[in-house]
Structures are given as structure tokens and as C-alpha cells.
Design an enzyme around this catalytic site. Structure first.
Site, mmCIF file in Angstrom:
data_model
loop_
_atom_site.group_PDB
_atom_site.id
_atom_site.type_symbol
_atom_site.label_atom_id
_atom_site.label_comp_id
_atom_site.label_asym_id
_atom_site.label_seq_id
_atom_site.Cartn_x
_atom_site.Cartn_y
_atom_site.Cartn_z
ATOM 1 N N ASN A 1 -0.690 -40.088 8.595
ATOM 2 C CA ASN A 1 -0.332 -40.116 9.448
ATOM 3 C C ASN A 1 0.539 -39.413 9.812
ATOM 4 O OD1 ASN A 1 1.453 -41.993 8.598
ATOM 5 N ND2 ASN A 1 1.649 -43.847 9.849
ATOM 6 N N CYS B 1 -4.170 -41.542 12.599
ATOM 7 C CA CYS B 1 -3.784 -42.157 11.734
ATOM 8 C C CYS B 1 -4.007 -41.355 10.746
ATOM 9 C CB CYS B 1 -5.470 -43.246 10.915
ATOM 10 S SG CYS B 1 -4.731 -44.746 12.328
ATOM 11 N N GLU C 1 -5.995 -41.355 7.501
ATOM 12 C CA GLU C 1 -7.371 -41.576 8.108
ATOM 13 C C GLU C 1 -8.122 -40.488 8.042
ATOM 14 O OE1 GLU C 1 -5.678 -44.008 8.790
ATOM 15 O OE2 GLU C 1 -7.155 -45.990 7.676
HETATM 16 N N1 THU Z 1 -2.200 -46.309 10.688
HETATM 17 C C1 THU Z 1 -2.947 -45.547 9.305
HETATM 18 O O1 THU Z 1 -2.733 -44.048 9.778
HETATM 19 N N2 THU Z 1 -3.913 -46.089 9.442
HETATM 20 C C2 THU Z 1 -4.683 -47.209 9.372
HETATM 21 O O2 THU Z 1 -5.313 -47.309 9.089
HETATM 22 C C3 THU Z 1 -3.539 -48.276 10.282
HETATM 23 C C4 THU Z 1 -2.514 -47.385 10.985
HETATM 24 C C5 THU Z 1 -0.991 -45.405 11.753
HETATM 25 C C6 THU Z 1 -0.528 -45.333 12.710
HETATM 26 C C7 THU Z 1 0.647 -45.393 13.039
HETATM 27 O O3 THU Z 1 1.230 -43.758 12.630
HETATM 28 C C8 THU Z 1 1.186 -46.247 11.488
HETATM 29 O O4 THU Z 1 0.106 -46.208 11.184
HETATM 30 C C9 THU Z 1 1.204 -47.676 12.439
HETATM 31 O O5 THU Z 1 0.436 -48.194 13.457
#
Ligand code: THU
Length: 160
Positions: A61, A72, A74
């Protein structure tokens, strides 16, 4: 009035029950949490995508002071995979998260926007993509993105 139940199947594993490919992908996803840029949430997510050509693409992320501009793990991984190898289908995506000094206990769950993007990729390559969600207590394996996002809006909705 009709009531309909939509159920999804999630397989639950311990780390040692997984095959060596899945174990390796989870290790890579865990390692990739270290490459996260998450100064605002301190929630570090790592992703690893195994492509059909055997290549493993990493993601994490990437946050931003203008919060919605961040992305994110993914989506950084899958967009990078699609951009680098537009003709190669992703086979497996593994995700892990590190928070408050530990990997999270329960399997991390992809947000709704990521599910929508992952579904587009699965549809585009016409190949199911397995999703591995890591938690210290258990690991979930979902055999396709379709299962992760029931009742999805998709290309069919745009057909005349
Ligand atoms: N986040 C992800 O990268 N993937 C997920 O599946 C859930 C949330 C990140 C977004 C943000 O940078 C942090 O986690 C908190 O929400």
C-alpha cells in the site's frame, strides 16, 4: 417476496497445510509489507501475484497526505502486473498485513474497490484467480475473485 441466500466457499488452512507455491507467495507478501508506505495508518499491507509465466509481482500500500490518492497493496500489484504483462493471466494473489508490531491475527480482507479491480482482471483473462488471505491464526483460500464479490457490477451490465 423471495428470500435468496448467496453463500461463498472459503477454505481455511494452516501455513503448513499449504503447498510450497502458496507458502512461498505468502512469504513474499509478508516481506512486501516492509515496502509499504503507510505513514498515516501505520497499517502495512503486502501483496504478491503469481503470473502464469511464473513471474511473481510485488505490491504494497502506498498512502498519500491527500488520503484518497493512496492505493491499496492489491491494486498496486495487480495494476503493475497488468501493465507489465498485459498478455499474461495472474494465477494467485497473496495478501498479508503488519500492524502494531505484528502480522494481523485474522486473514486480511481486500476492500471493496480492490475486489472490483481484481474481478475485472479475472474477467479480462478468463482465468480464475486464487486469493490467499494471510492471518497468523488461519489462512483463507478463495478459489476465484467471483466468490469474493457476489452480485458484482460487471461488463454484462453495460451490454445493450
Ligand atoms: N489496505 C490495503 O492495502 N489493502 C487492504 O486490503 C485493506 C487496506 C491499506 C489501505 C490503507 O493504506 C491502509 O491499508 C489502511 O486502510
Amino acid at each position: 417476496m423471495n428470500s435468496k441466500k448467496i453463500e461463498i466457499e472459503v477454505l481455511e488452512y494452516t501455513f503448513t497445510e499449504l503447498n510450497s507455491v502458496s507458502q512461498h507467495l505468502i512469504e513474499v507478501a509478508k516481506e512486501n509489507t516492509k515496502k509499504s508506505y503507510a505513514p498515516y495508518s501505520n497499517y502495512s499491507v503486502g501483496a504478491a501475484v503469481l503470473l502464469e509465466n511464473g513471474e511473481i509481482i510485488s505490491g504494497s500500500n502506498q498512502e498519500n497526505a491527500a488520503y484518497p490518492s493512496g492505493l491499496c497493496a492489491e491494486r498496486t500489484a495487480i495494476f503493475y502486473a497488468n501493465a507489465m504483462y498485459p498478455d499474461v493471466a495472474p494465477k494467485i494473489l497473496a495478501i498479508a498485513a503488519f500492524y502494531n508490531g505484528n502480522f494481523v491475527d485474522e486473514p486480511i480482507s481486500p476492500c471493496g474497490s480492490c475486489r472490483q479491480v481484481l474481478l475485472e482482471t479475472e474477467t479480462r483473462y478468463k482465468k480464475d484467480m486464487q486469493i490467499l488471505l494471510y492471518g497468523e491464526n488461519r489462512i483463507y483460500l478463495i478459489s476465484s475473485v467471483k466468490k469474493l464479490l457476489p452480485l458484482a457490477f460487471n461488463e454484462q451490465n453495460l451490454k445493450k
